[in-house]
Design a protein around this motif. Structure first.
Motif, PDB file in Angstrom:
ATOM      1  N   GLN A 139       0.831  -1.199   0.000  1.00 54.23           N
ATOM      2  CA  GLN A 139       0.000   0.000   0.000  1.00 54.23           C
ATOM      3  C   GLN A 139       0.866   1.250   0.000  1.00 54.23           C
ATOM      4  O   GLN A 139       0.549   2.237  -0.673  1.00 54.23           O
ATOM      5  CB  GLN A 139      -0.936  -0.005   1.211  1.00 54.23           C
ATOM      6  N   GLN A 140       1.961   1.219   0.746  1.00 55.78           N
ATOM      7  CA  GLN A 140       2.869   2.361   0.738  1.00 55.78           C
ATOM      8  C   GLN A 140       3.508   2.524  -0.630  1.00 55.78           C
ATOM      9  O   GLN A 140       3.635   3.641  -1.138  1.00 55.78           O
ATOM     10  CB  GLN A 140       3.963   2.200   1.795  1.00 55.78           C
ATOM     11  N   LYS A 141       3.918   1.400  -1.245  1.00 57.20           N
ATOM     12  CA  LYS A 141       4.523   1.466  -2.574  1.00 57.20           C
ATOM     13  C   LYS A 141       3.519   1.991  -3.604  1.00 57.20           C
ATOM     14  O   LYS A 141       3.884   2.724  -4.530  1.00 57.20           O
ATOM     15  CB  LYS A 141       5.044   0.094  -2.982  1.00 57.20           C
ATOM     16  N   GLU A 142       2.274   1.616  -3.464  1.00 60.19           N
ATOM     17  CA  GLU A 142       1.256   2.095  -4.389  1.00 60.19           C
ATOM     18  C   GLU A 142       1.055   3.595  -4.227  1.00 60.19           C
ATOM     19  O   GLU A 142       0.910   4.327  -5.211  1.00 60.19           O
ATOM     20  CB  GLU A 142      -0.064   1.360  -4.174  1.00 60.19           C
ATOM     21  N   GLN A 143       1.065   4.067  -2.977  1.00 52.75           N
ATOM     22  CA  GLN A 143       0.914   5.495  -2.740  1.00 52.75           C
ATOM     23  C   GLN A 143       2.111   6.259  -3.298  1.00 52.75           C
ATOM     24  O   GLN A 143       1.965   7.337  -3.883  1.00 52.75           O
ATOM     25  CB  GLN A 143       0.770   5.770  -1.246  1.00 52.75           C
ATOM     26  N   ALA A 145       3.850   5.362  -5.826  1.00 52.56           N
ATOM     27  CA  ALA A 145       3.691   5.360  -7.290  1.00 52.56           C
ATOM     28  C   ALA A 145       2.726   6.451  -7.727  1.00 52.56           C
ATOM     29  O   ALA A 145       2.926   7.106  -8.762  1.00 52.56           O
ATOM     30  CB  ALA A 145       3.218   3.992  -7.763  1.00 52.56           C
ATOM     31  N   LYS A 146       1.676   6.672  -6.941  1.00 51.40           N
ATOM     32  CA  LYS A 146       0.700   7.715  -7.291  1.00 51.40           C
ATOM     33  C   LYS A 146       1.314   9.100  -7.136  1.00 51.40           C
ATOM     34  O   LYS A 146       1.002  10.015  -7.903  1.00 51.40           O
ATOM     35  CB  LYS A 146      -0.529   7.588  -6.396  1.00 51.40           C
ATOM     36  N   ASN A 147       2.176   9.246  -6.138  1.00 48.78           N
ATOM     37  CA  ASN A 147       2.790  10.553  -5.886  1.00 48.78           C
ATOM     38  C   ASN A 147       3.959  10.854  -6.817  1.00 48.78           C
ATOM     39  O   ASN A 147       4.336  12.006  -6.994  1.00 48.78           O
ATOM     40  CB  ASN A 147       3.288  10.627  -4.440  1.00 48.78           C
ATOM     41  N   ASP A 148       4.532   9.814  -7.394  1.00 53.50           N
ATOM     42  CA  ASP A 148       5.732   9.966  -8.219  1.00 53.50           C
ATOM     43  C   ASP A 148       5.363   9.796  -9.682  1.00 53.50           C
ATOM     44  O   ASP A 148       5.282   8.686 -10.203  1.00 53.50           O
ATOM     45  CB  ASP A 148       6.782   8.918  -7.816  1.00 53.50           C
ATOM     46  N   SER A 149       5.156  10.903 -10.363  1.00 51.81           N
ATOM     47  CA  SER A 149       4.779  10.846 -11.776  1.00 51.81           C
ATOM     48  C   SER A 149       5.997  10.672 -12.679  1.00 51.81           C
ATOM     49  O   SER A 149       5.860  10.443 -13.870  1.00 51.81           O
ATOM     50  CB  SER A 149       4.032  12.125 -12.179  1.00 51.81           C
ATOM     51  N   MET A 150       7.218  10.812 -12.138  1.00 46.04           N
ATOM     52  CA  MET A 150       8.457  10.652 -12.884  1.00 46.04           C
ATOM     53  C   MET A 150       8.423  11.459 -14.184  1.00 46.04           C
ATOM     54  O   MET A 150       8.501  10.911 -15.284  1.00 46.04           O
ATOM     55  CB  MET A 150       8.741   9.175 -13.161  1.00 46.04           C
ATOM     56  N   PRO A 151       8.278  12.805 -14.078  1.00 49.51           N
ATOM     57  CA  PRO A 151       8.094  13.631 -15.286  1.00 49.51           C
ATOM     58  C   PRO A 151       9.297  13.661 -16.219  1.00 49.51           C
ATOM     59  O   PRO A 151       9.152  13.966 -17.393  1.00 49.51           O
ATOM     60  CB  PRO A 151       7.837  15.025 -14.686  1.00 49.51           C
ATOM     61  N   ASP A 152      10.488  13.373 -15.702  1.00 50.07           N
ATOM     62  CA  ASP A 152      11.698  13.464 -16.527  1.00 50.07           C
ATOM     63  C   ASP A 152      12.075  12.157 -17.203  1.00 50.07           C
ATOM     64  O   ASP A 152      13.167  12.015 -17.746  1.00 50.07           O
ATOM     65  CB  ASP A 152      12.873  13.949 -15.662  1.00 50.07           C
ATOM     66  N   PRO A 157       6.679   4.303 -12.288  1.00 46.40           N
ATOM     67  CA  PRO A 157       7.143   3.910 -10.960  1.00 46.40           C
ATOM     68  C   PRO A 157       7.136   2.388 -10.822  1.00 46.40           C
ATOM     69  O   PRO A 157       6.348   1.699 -11.488  1.00 46.40           O
ATOM     70  CB  PRO A 157       6.117   4.557 -10.018  1.00 46.40           C
ATOM     71  N   PHE A 158       8.009   1.865  -9.968  1.00 48.97           N
ATOM     72  CA  PHE A 158       8.150   0.419  -9.838  1.00 48.97           C
ATOM     73  C   PHE A 158       6.820  -0.294  -9.624  1.00 48.97           C
ATOM     74  O   PHE A 158       6.520  -1.276 -10.309  1.00 48.97           O
ATOM     75  CB  PHE A 158       9.099   0.055  -8.684  1.00 48.97           C
ATOM     76  N   PHE A 159       6.027   0.170  -8.668  1.00 49.58           N
ATOM     77  CA  PHE A 159       4.819  -0.593  -8.354  1.00 49.58           C
ATOM     78  C   PHE A 159       3.809  -0.561  -9.491  1.00 49.58           C
ATOM     79  O   PHE A 159       3.051  -1.514  -9.684  1.00 49.58           O
ATOM     80  CB  PHE A 159       4.172  -0.100  -7.058  1.00 49.58           C
TER      81      PHE A 159
END
Length: 205
Positions: A139-143, A145-152, A157-159
């Motif tokens: 659940q933490q990894k999923e959160q 992933a939602k917070n990390d859009s990796m714009p560059d 995200p891994f999850f």
């Protein structure tokens, strides 16, 4: 009586894979990566009844991690889960044969981070945790992933990658396609000699 076909038309197989990918994209909540699409359209899928499987890219510990995580994403219920569908083998194939090097390194780094997060949250590695604790880690990894859009970068995200590979590996496996999904190998009955007076009017094209 028409003979029963012994082989499936390759065009039908491709269409089935396209339809499956559309459904999986809906389930995963976003577009699938080009690596995944290319792999599935080229016939990559989880194997059934594979004896003596040895991962080519994943270490034995990473393979156990992938198996455990995928089973939590698609657990066995009244139908078999990801473990029974050999989703871990599909993921190892993706990493070995279809991922670009940066995708592979990104996924493996994220996978190794699972144990780090597990130790931070619960003081033990992921495989040593209770199921409830394992779910809290995911659940933490999923959160994250939602917070990390990796714009560059084009990398997910891994999850998000883990969920994509699990869903694709499962629903393109024999178990996922024939036991979890309602499998319809024939679209419908074709009647090439239907009386026109029963149609009522011609259909527009």
């Amino acid at each position: 009586m028409d003979p029963t076909p012994t082989t499936q038309d390759p065009k039908t197989i491709i269409m089935n894979r396209r339809d499956a990918l559309k459904q999986i994209a809906l389930l995963s909540g976003g577009a699938l990566s080009m690596s995944t699409i290319t792999a599935v359209m080229s016939g990559c899928s989880a194997e059934t009844g594979t004896a003596g499987y040895t991962p080519q890219t994943l270490s034995s510990h990473q393979d156990e991690l992938v198996t455990a995580i995928s089973e939590l994403i698609i657990p066995a219920t009244d139908t078999p889960g990801a473990k029974a569908a050999n989703v871990n083998q599909f993921i190892d194939k993706m990493l070995t044969d279809w991922n670009y090097e940066n995708e592979r390194e990104h996924f493996l780094a994220g996978l190794d981070g699972i144990d780090q997060t597990s130790r931070e949250l619960h003081g033990s590695e992921f495989l040593e945790l209770t199921e409830e604790q394992q779910i809290s880690v995911l659940q933490q990894k999923e959160q994250e992933a939602k917070n990390d859009s990796m714009p560059d970068t084009d990398l997910k995200p891994f999850f998000a990658m883990m969920k994509e590979y699990t869903l694709v590996g499962y629903y393109t496996s024999e178990i996922g396609a024939t036991q979890e999904l309602e499998w319809n190998h024939v679209a419908g009955r074709y009647d090439g000699c239907y009386p026109y007076n029963e149609v009522g009017r011609a259909w527009s094209s």
